[in-house]
Design a protein around this motif. Structure first.
Motif, mmCIF file in Angstrom:
data_model
loop_
_atom_site.group_PDB
_atom_site.id
_atom_site.type_symbol
_atom_site.label_atom_id
_atom_site.label_comp_id
_atom_site.label_asym_id
_atom_site.label_seq_id
_atom_site.Cartn_x
_atom_site.Cartn_y
_atom_site.Cartn_z
ATOM 1 N N ALA A 36 28.128 47.435 46.817
ATOM 2 C CA ALA A 36 29.584 47.241 46.816
ATOM 3 C C ALA A 36 29.991 46.338 45.648
ATOM 4 O O ALA A 36 30.959 46.630 44.928
ATOM 5 N N ALA A 37 29.205 45.250 45.433
ATOM 6 C CA ALA A 37 29.532 44.306 44.359
ATOM 7 C C ALA A 37 29.406 44.986 42.998
ATOM 8 O O ALA A 37 30.259 44.821 42.113
ATOM 9 N N VAL A 67 32.337 47.253 42.402
ATOM 10 C CA VAL A 67 33.542 46.503 42.033
ATOM 11 C C VAL A 67 33.437 46.043 40.573
ATOM 12 O O VAL A 67 34.384 46.169 39.778
ATOM 13 N N GLY A 97 33.938 48.897 38.295
ATOM 14 C CA GLY A 97 35.355 49.255 38.351
ATOM 15 C C GLY A 97 36.174 48.341 37.442
ATOM 16 O O GLY A 97 37.015 48.797 36.665
ATOM 17 N N LEU A 98 35.887 47.014 37.532
ATOM 18 C CA LEU A 98 36.631 46.044 36.725
ATOM 19 C C LEU A 98 36.354 46.240 35.240
ATOM 20 O O LEU A 98 37.276 46.211 34.407
ATOM 21 N N GLY A 150 35.257 38.870 40.623
ATOM 22 C CA GLY A 150 35.621 40.083 41.388
ATOM 23 C C GLY A 150 34.446 40.592 42.193
ATOM 24 O O GLY A 150 34.552 40.816 43.410
ATOM 25 N N ALA A 151 33.281 40.713 41.491
ATOM 26 C CA ALA A 151 32.093 41.244 42.182
ATOM 27 C C ALA A 151 31.633 40.285 43.268
ATOM 28 O O ALA A 151 31.297 40.692 44.391
ATOM 29 N N ALA A 161 33.898 40.407 46.203
ATOM 30 C CA ALA A 161 33.672 41.662 46.943
ATOM 31 C C ALA A 161 32.424 41.529 47.818
ATOM 32 O O ALA A 161 32.406 41.951 48.980
ATOM 33 N N TYR A 162 31.380 40.889 47.239
ATOM 34 C CA TYR A 162 30.129 40.729 47.990
ATOM 35 C C TYR A 162 30.342 39.849 49.231
ATOM 36 O O TYR A 162 29.906 40.186 50.337
ATOM 37 N N TRP A 184 32.358 41.572 51.810
ATOM 38 C CA TRP A 184 31.468 42.560 52.456
ATOM 39 C C TRP A 184 30.608 41.885 53.524
ATOM 40 O O TRP A 184 30.481 42.364 54.650
#
Ligand SMILES: Nc1nc2c(ncn2[C@@H]2O[C@H](COP(=O)(O)OP(=O)(O)OP(=O)(O)O)[C@@H](O)[C@H]2O)c(=O)[nH]1
Ligand SMILES: [Mg+2]
Length: 459
Positions: A327-328, A331, A334-335, A365-366, A369-370, A373
């Motif tokens: 997930a990280a 993200v 994506g960024l 961001g990552a 996100a982590y 999560w």
């Protein structure tokens, strides 16, 4: 010397049970009383059987005086513990007597766990101290005669459960039948099977067909014996028949049976039965060994199931932490893509690497996100794991034979209760340590006692 040696071993073992098994038993609500309580008193013989099968008559004969009431109809509806009491009296007789409430409250005796059966039982439980030499090395328990299962329910306490508890303390259990009711104790047999360790069941339970003088002839005796054997094989599910003592009380023997020659063959059975009862203290070491193996085995299974649960839960958490990395990374990518298409990333590699603002944003961001999560998915996954584990707890233990299956059947609910009480949050390290302690206690006991038993057998 032998007596001192056995006594020392017994004390060591009681110490071991108290130190190693007891704390584990308490922690997981395995037993509400100390485990060593059941083994610290004197050797015990439990006499069970149908009403009027001659239990009290046999006991009176053994102790050498008419201490228990006898009679044709159901006579005795109480449990009576007969034990030794010092006295200056010349003749054998009662030198002290107490009610159940005294017995259950007194730590000296092993009966405190019976308190939970309530007032009805305590008013039907008593101890009598006698100055009988027979009681110097053991205590004997006379029990209310068994009735049919409907009448059993009117006693006001769980008779079968009480029998089970007493049997697990006893070194020898006498199961008495008479020719009139040869085999009406299926439920009692079941409760003995459930509570006594399977390995020692055969050594510890003695079957007696009493009042055989009333059979009238050899043919009638054979018919009654056959019925009893059939009933026993139905109850045990086995085809081999256990040894059955055929006995009668010479005192009560009917006049007509005195001329019957078939009794001559079996007069020695009464003495052999008495010898087996006298020898009960010798079973004490084996009993202690099986006691530790039995309860230790159960606790070992309980801790092992909890260890497996904990391991499964840890692996689930790890799996979802690992998914979080994906997930990280997603993200972060994506960024990077976003910034790239926004044109905020310089084209040249070096500048790109040096661009702290974007990297900072990608990293934060990552990382967020982590974290998000972890916060959202891991507890959810753990909750789901717990729910599933509660439904499929059987898969957390490896069963290899019927004995292990029986142990698990007994322990399963306790494991579930512990898991639901703690909601699955308990220290895995503590469970592992408890498991080690239990295994160590079983190993030490079996090693020490096997050595002692073989030394004693070799004189
Ligand atoms: N003929 C004969 N009568 C016996 C024998 N043993 C006991 N009795 C008689 O059978 C009756 C019942 O004996 P108990 O000793 O009271 O039997 P119990 O099993 O203690 O009975 P409950 O306490 O009611 O469960 C008494 O009248 C005894 O005299 C025996 O071997 N032969
Ligand atoms: Mg009786």
């Amino acid at each position: 010397m032998k007596k001192g040696y056995v006594e020392k071993l017994r004390q060591d073992l009681i110490g071991l049970v108290g130190k190693k098994l007891n704390p584990v038993s308490k922690r997981y609500a395995y037993s509400d009383t100390d485990l060593e309580v059941h083994i610290k008193w004197r050797p015990l013989v439990l006499v069970l059987g149908n009403y009027s099968s001659g239990k009290s008559t046999l006991i009176n004969e053994l102790v050498g005086c008419d201490v228990q009431r006898t009679g044709q109809a159901p006579t005795d509806d109480s449990f009576t513990v007969l034990t030794y009491g010092e006295s200056d009296r010349e003749d054998t007789g009662i030198v002290g007597e107490h009610e159940g409430s005294h017995l259950f409250a007194n730590e000296e005796y092993p009966f405190s766990s019976l308190k939970k059966y309530g007032q009805r039982l305590s008013s039907h439980f008593a101890i009598k101290k006698l100055n009988s030499p027979f009681l110097k090395d053991l205590a004997i328990i006379d029990t209310p005669g068994m009735l049919d299962s409907l009448a059993e329910r009117d006693r006001g306490y769980d008779y079968q459960a009480v029998i089970g508890e007493l049997a697990s303390m006893a070194d020898l259990v006498i199961l008495m039948f008479d020719p009139h009711k040869a085999g009406t104790i299926r439920e009692t047999h079941e409760s003995l099977r459930k509570t006594l360790p399977a390995k020692t069941f055969e050594d510890r339970v003695v079957f007696v067909l009493n009042r055989v003088d009333e059979c009238g002839s050899m043919m009638d005796l054979l018919r009654v014996y056959g019925t009893l054997c059939w009933n026993l094989s139905q109850m045990t599910g086995r085809k081999d028949i256990p040894h059955i003592y055929l006995t009668y009380s010479p005192e009560c023997q009917s006049e007509s049976s005195k001329v019957q020659s078939y009794l001559e063959e079996i007069t020695s059975h009464r003495d052999k039965l008495k010898d087996a009862i006298f020898a009960a203290p010798r079973f004490r070491l084996e009993h202690l060994m099986s006691y530790v193996e039995h309860h230790g085995g159960r606790l070992e299974m309980l801790t092992s199931a909890l260890m497996n649960y904990k391991h499964g839960k840890f692996m689930t958490s790890l799996k979802w932490c690992f998914y979080g990395v994906f997930a990280a990374v997603a993200v972060a990518l994506g960024l990077v893509g976003y910034f790239y298409y926004q044109g905020s990333f310089p084209n040249r590699t070096l500048d790109w690497l040096m661009g702290p603002k974007q990297w900072g944003l990608v990293g934060v961001g990552a990382g967020s996100a982590y974290l998000l999560w972890l916060i959202l998915s891991v507890p959810l996954a753990r909750m789901k794991f717990h729910r599933r584990a509660m439904l499929s707890i059987d898969s957390y233990i490896k069963i290899q034979n019927q004995t292990e299956q029986d142990t698990w059947d007994h322990m399963k609910q306790m494991v579930l209760d512990f898991l639901s009480k703690t909601n699955g949050s308990f220290s895995g390290m503590k469970v592992r340590r408890d498991h080690r302690h239990v295994k160590g206690a079983i190993k030490k006991t079996t090693k020490d006692l096997r050595k002692a038993v073989s030394q004693l057998q070799n004189g």
